[in-house]
Design a protein around this motif. Structure first.
Motif, PDB file in Angstrom:
ATOM      1  N   UNK A  69       0.828  -1.215   0.000  1.00  0.00           N
ATOM      2  CA  UNK A  69       0.000   0.000   0.000  1.00  0.00           C
ATOM      3  C   UNK A  69       0.854   1.253   0.000  1.00  0.00           C
ATOM      4  N   UNK A  70       1.869   1.276   0.845  1.00  0.00           N
ATOM      5  CA  UNK A  70       2.714   2.462   0.957  1.00  0.00           C
ATOM      6  C   UNK A  70       3.509   2.716  -0.319  1.00  0.00           C
ATOM      7  N   UNK A  71       3.946   1.643  -0.983  1.00  0.00           N
ATOM      8  CA  UNK A  71       4.670   1.795  -2.250  1.00  0.00           C
ATOM      9  C   UNK A  71       3.745   2.380  -3.315  1.00  0.00           C
ATOM     10  N   UNK A  72       2.555   1.794  -3.420  1.00  0.00           N
ATOM     11  CA  UNK A  72       1.592   2.252  -4.429  1.00  0.00           C
ATOM     12  C   UNK A  72       1.185   3.702  -4.174  1.00  0.00           C
ATOM     13  N   UNK A  73       0.996   4.036  -2.922  1.00  0.00           N
ATOM     14  CA  UNK A  73       0.568   5.390  -2.549  1.00  0.00           C
ATOM     15  C   UNK A  73       1.670   6.408  -2.828  1.00  0.00           C
ATOM     16  N   UNK A  74       2.919   5.992  -2.617  1.00  0.00           N
ATOM     17  CA  UNK A  74       4.044   6.917  -2.736  1.00  0.00           C
ATOM     18  C   UNK A  74       4.465   7.140  -4.187  1.00  0.00           C
ATOM     19  N   UNK A 105      -3.858   7.586  -9.602  1.00  0.00           N
ATOM     20  CA  UNK A 105      -2.805   7.182 -10.536  1.00  0.00           C
ATOM     21  C   UNK A 105      -3.378   7.121 -11.944  1.00  0.00           C
ATOM     22  N   UNK A 106      -2.930   7.994 -12.826  1.00  0.00           N
ATOM     23  CA  UNK A 106      -3.377   7.994 -14.215  1.00  0.00           C
ATOM     24  C   UNK A 106      -2.253   7.570 -15.158  1.00  0.00           C
ATOM     25  N   UNK A 107      -1.293   6.799 -14.614  1.00  0.00           N
ATOM     26  CA  UNK A 107      -0.189   6.259 -15.411  1.00  0.00           C
ATOM     27  C   UNK A 107      -0.248   4.735 -15.490  1.00  0.00           C
ATOM     28  N   UNK A 108      -1.084   4.113 -14.682  1.00  0.00           N
ATOM     29  CA  UNK A 108      -1.116   2.661 -14.602  1.00  0.00           C
ATOM     30  C   UNK A 108      -1.716   2.060 -15.875  1.00  0.00           C
TER      31      UNK A 108
END
Length: 232
Positions: free
Chosen positions: A13-18, A47-50
């Protein structure tokens, strides 16, 4: 902030959020279940890059599927969503495909719902939105579910007029000859399909379907299969 009990969930979660620029996330076989997927899906809304999200074999049920549905409802970058070997069932499938149909900015081309306990209701919901102006799916995998003749016939009716789908996989469901014959009729009318899987599970398939499938597989519509993603 992550309130999950599982340390691994909180780390992910922290990786995705950061890192908001992530373009591919693969959590295959992470067993993060509904709680973890819900946290991650919520953090991905900005996130609009995924482009690719792989969350197969993660013990996801309806709660997790609903969270993913809320994410795809607002996302404008995702191209491939892989949810194979979970347990979202009909309710989860309905939530996801209906969310896609509400998002006029969605770019999803590849949807893998292989082995998720999806039956006729999920297939009918997919058929209902398949020709929605907001749906641009090119590859759908529904192998190893519980779809019967009613779901296959509904999909066949949509495939008769759909112009974007290139591949649909329906092997190892509960489709009998009536459903397969309906799909055969749709394929004969639809020249944008490069591939359809429908009867590897059938013991007594209609001879006309066997003959047609043999020609279809040999010629493969005399075109290269050029879908943009593979799940195999």
């Amino acid at each position: 902030m992550c309130y999950g009990d599982n340390e691994r969930i909180c780390t992910i979660f922290n990786i995705v959020k950061t890192i908001s620029s992530l373009s591919t996330i693969s959590l295959h076989d992470c067993k993060i279940d509904d709680v973890g997927v819900s946290l991650i899906a919520d953090s991905l809304k900005t996130n609009q890059h995924l482009h690719q999200l792989y969350i197969g074999e993660c013990n996801i049920g309806f709660q997790g599927a609903a969270a993913i549905a809320n994410f795809v409802k607002v996302n404008s970058s995702l191209v491939a969503l892989v949810l194979d070997d979970n347990n979202i069932q009909d309710k989860g499938a309905v939530a996801i495909v209906e969310a896609l149909s509400m998002n006029c900015l969605n770019k999803l081309h590849c949807l893998n719902l292989d082995e998720n306990g999806i039956g006729n209701l999920g297939a009918i919901a997919l058929a209902r939105v398949l020709n929605n102006k907001n749906i641009f799916l090119k590859h759908i995998d529904l192998n190893k579910n519980r779809i019967g003749n009613a779901g296959a016939c509904a999909l066949a009716n949509s495939l008769k007029v759909n112009k974007t789908l290139n591949e649909i996989h329906l092997d190892y469901n509960k489709i009998g000859n009536p459903g397969v014959l309906a799909l055969k009729g749709a394929v004969e009318m639809n020249h944008s399909l490069y591939w359809i899987g429908w009867g590897d599970h059938l013991l007594h398939i209609d001879p006309s379907v066997v003959a047609f499938q043999s020609v279809f597989e040999r010629e493969e519509r005399k075109r290269m299969r050029k879908t943009e993603c593979r799940f195999y």
